[in-house]
Motif scaffolding. Sequence first.
Motif, short mmCIF file in Angstrom:
data_model
loop_
_atom_site.label_atom_id
_atom_site.label_comp_id
_atom_site.label_asym_id
_atom_site.label_seq_id
_atom_site.Cartn_x
_atom_site.Cartn_y
_atom_site.Cartn_z
N ASP A 167 0.80 -1.22 0.00
CA ASP A 167 0.00 0.00 0.00
C ASP A 167 0.84 1.28 0.00
O ASP A 167 0.33 2.37 0.24
N ILE A 168 2.15 1.12 -0.21
CA ILE A 168 2.98 2.33 -0.27
C ILE A 168 3.35 2.56 -1.73
O ILE A 168 3.86 1.65 -2.40
N LEU A 169 3.06 3.74 -2.20
CA LEU A 169 3.37 4.08 -3.58
C LEU A 169 4.77 4.69 -3.60
O LEU A 169 5.03 5.68 -2.90
N VAL A 170 5.68 4.05 -4.37
CA VAL A 170 7.07 4.49 -4.36
C VAL A 170 7.42 5.01 -5.75
O VAL A 170 7.15 4.35 -6.76
N ARG B 58 2.89 15.51 -5.90
CA ARG B 58 3.06 14.95 -4.55
C ARG B 58 1.75 14.96 -3.77
O ARG B 58 1.36 13.92 -3.23
N PRO B 59 1.02 16.09 -3.74
CA PRO B 59 -0.24 16.05 -2.99
C PRO B 59 -1.28 15.10 -3.61
O PRO B 59 -2.06 14.47 -2.90
N ILE B 60 -1.25 15.00 -4.91
CA ILE B 60 -2.24 14.11 -5.57
C ILE B 60 -1.97 12.67 -5.20
O ILE B 60 -2.86 11.93 -4.77
N LEU B 61 -0.69 12.30 -5.33
CA LEU B 61 -0.34 10.90 -5.10
C LEU B 61 -0.43 10.54 -3.62
O LEU B 61 -0.72 9.40 -3.27
N ILE C 42 -3.98 3.90 -1.19
CA ILE C 42 -2.57 3.83 -0.74
C ILE C 42 -2.48 4.43 0.66
O ILE C 42 -3.28 5.29 1.03
N SER C 43 -1.49 3.91 1.42
CA SER C 43 -1.33 4.43 2.78
C SER C 43 -0.35 5.62 2.79
O SER C 43 -0.52 6.54 3.55
N SER C 44 0.66 5.55 1.92
CA SER C 44 1.57 6.70 1.87
C SER C 44 2.28 6.74 0.53
O SER C 44 2.28 5.77 -0.23
N TYR C 45 2.90 7.89 0.27
CA TYR C 45 3.61 8.09 -1.00
C TYR C 45 5.06 8.45 -0.69
O TYR C 45 5.35 9.33 0.14
#
Lengths: 651, 165
Positions: free
Chosen positions: A417-420, A434-437, A443-446
């Motif tokens: 669930d982490i978008l890298v 950055r704010p969109i993603l 997802i839990s975090s970017y």
Amino acid sequence: MNNISGRPSDHSGLKPGRPPSKEAYKTLRELIVGSDIADIKRIHARMKDPERRAEDISQVLPEAVILQTRQDNRMVPALRSTVEQIIQLSVKRDPKPLVDALFPIIGPAIRKSVAEAFRQMMQSLNTTLEYSTSLKGLKWRLQALRTGKPFAEVVLLNTFLYRVEQIFLIHRETGLLLNHAVAEGIAVQDGDMVSGMLTAINDFVRDSFTPRKTDALTIVRVGETTVVVEEGPHAYLAGVVRGNPPVRLRLCFQEVLEGIHLEFGRELIQFDGDTAPFETAATHLAPCLLTQLKPRTRKTSPLMWIILLGILGFSIFWATGWIRDQMRWSAYLDRLRSEPGIVITSAEKRAGKFRVSGLRDPLSTDPDTLISEAGLDKDRVTGHWERFYAMQPSFILGRAKHLTRPPSSMTLTLKNDILVARGTAPITWITRNRPILSTLPGISSYDDTQLVPLYTDAMILEKARLQLQPPASVTLDVKNGNLTVAGRAPHQWILNLKSTGARIAGVNTVQSEQLIDMDKQEMDEIGQVLKQTAIGFSQGITLAGPDDTATLNKVADLIRRLQILAPLFKLTPQIKIMGHTDMAGSDDINHRLRQARAKKVRSILVEKGVSPSILRVPDMKNQEADYMKKVKTILLTGRRVTFEVNLLQKR
Amino acid sequence: MINKKVCMLGEFAVGKTSLVVQYVARMFSEKYHTTLGVRVDKKKINVADQDMQLILWDIHGKDRFTTIHETYLRGMSGYLLVVDGTRPETLETARSLKAQAEKTVGPVPFILMLNKIDLAVSWAIPDEEISSLKKKSWPIIRTSAKTGEGVEEAFTALAIQMIKK
């Protein structure tokens, strides 16, 4: 008894020639009948007593009635008129009991009657419809036109094996019609005249052709019609039959005639033209209105075969199409179900059209494109799709890519669930997305720490300007991330450039070959100026003139400046103050004078703020000759002080 | 409804069928059709407040060579003896037919119809003859099938007699 009395018996025990006495008879009776005499007397008495007889008959009457009813139907006609009279009397006196008795059945009876009428109407309508539209029906219509018969009659002729159309109950002697029963839908001739003529014909045939007067006409056949005649003693039945009359018709007629004779025997004998008593005879006649439909022979015409084959072919064609459509439809649905991001909520086929509804992620495959793939006609398939967001990793990634359009220099991956984000991307992309993603559903975090930002040359230039604050004499230029610095700049600024220039975001290299160090240049110039400067002296240690004072002031300024500049380069300036004399005088004096002049300048310089530590006055005794050789071309006069600048590395 | 069988009796061509047609349909045709066997017709009437239906048996004419089948006469309630006024011999035939009828069905009402009175010129039966018959209480009515004169009257008279009986 007369015989007994007329013929004397030898065995009587009586004397011959004399009539026997009453006593003798009594004796004889007793001898013959004996003990039964009393019984006979009792029976006689019983027979004569109407009350007792009634009592006796009442005992057996119910059984007798049951027994008779089982044997034949004579009881019914026998009791009929009595029962009718009873009913009439009952109605006359008080109709209520009969009304009460009939009340529960009168409703159902009416309903049944109405239903029966409807049934007959429907049957008749069915037959008419069936035959009025079929090929057979057309054929019969032609037949009707050709023969001039009504169509209904032609239908009857062709559909009935036989049908008893009319039954005439005719008084035998007068030939008058007593009653007449007609089947449904038959055109009635005048029964009175028919019965008269029939009787006449019967009479004529009997009189003309048969010797025995008991013989009678039993059948008359005209074309399709047969008249079946069954005679009784006082009346006869004539049945008009279409088709071949069955054997059982005659049996039926016989039974009916028997019944009629039984019931109306007296009326038939006493008949004087009044037919009213025979009105009820219709119920006897009705059961003989027999009908037998022709069994349908299924001889199928070639046309019918062709039609059937056509229908069959069409059915197969249709069924094949239907099955193919079904298979394709279910394949299409399976395909849709297997397609990520598509959820089917309902699928149906109605009136040859397919309809599918469900949820669809905007990023999923367009269901319409799959219709053709499945082999279905697009016009026959209607899809109703509601938008929804699928949460499968591929869809989250797809949505992220769809929304941000990342450059090919970077990759987006989803793990736990982490978008890298990895790779390189323009800083504008990074900051914009950055704010969109970070807030993307699913997802839990970017994480874009591994994403290297890319800057444009202009951006780099802008940033370089901001960070470096270049003096006006410096020009900056960025090409492909390479920063080129040209112009003139203070040493400190150059140092700063060197230390921080390459660290400016987006800068690959810093090229400063064309950059001139202003401080170094000045320092070198000061060295050169000092080297070429000479302070002239007149006599002794007196400065030659005001110009030399000014020059010395200037030298002092230069050295002070050098004192500031040299440390920038981690150098320490060392100024050699060398005194010179002209060729006049002795060497020794000149030597002292040289030293004194140098010291004089030194002291003035110190006075002018020059650090004494950097000022040296070398002993010019030995070096003078060499020096003179060097400088004689430049200096016309030897009464002067010159300078030599050395820059020493700071320890 | 009371039905009565009535026979038309007489020599051939005396006008039996014409009388029946005149009575039933009020028509007359000059064309002659000989009747073979029997022709049955009917007429509904009301006599003395009584509905009645006359079943008229128009029996073929009798001549020297033919006889009337007795069976035709059976069951009749009355009969009409028809005589052609222009042919005296037909009266003789009527006499013999009356005898045959009485022998077959007994004394039933009858009317003697002296027909063809429209042919007055050719009338051949002397009045004495008629008077003698009247004396024998024969009911006699002069009729013309052509003009219809006396026809209704004759049938009605017979019907009344039949009811009275």
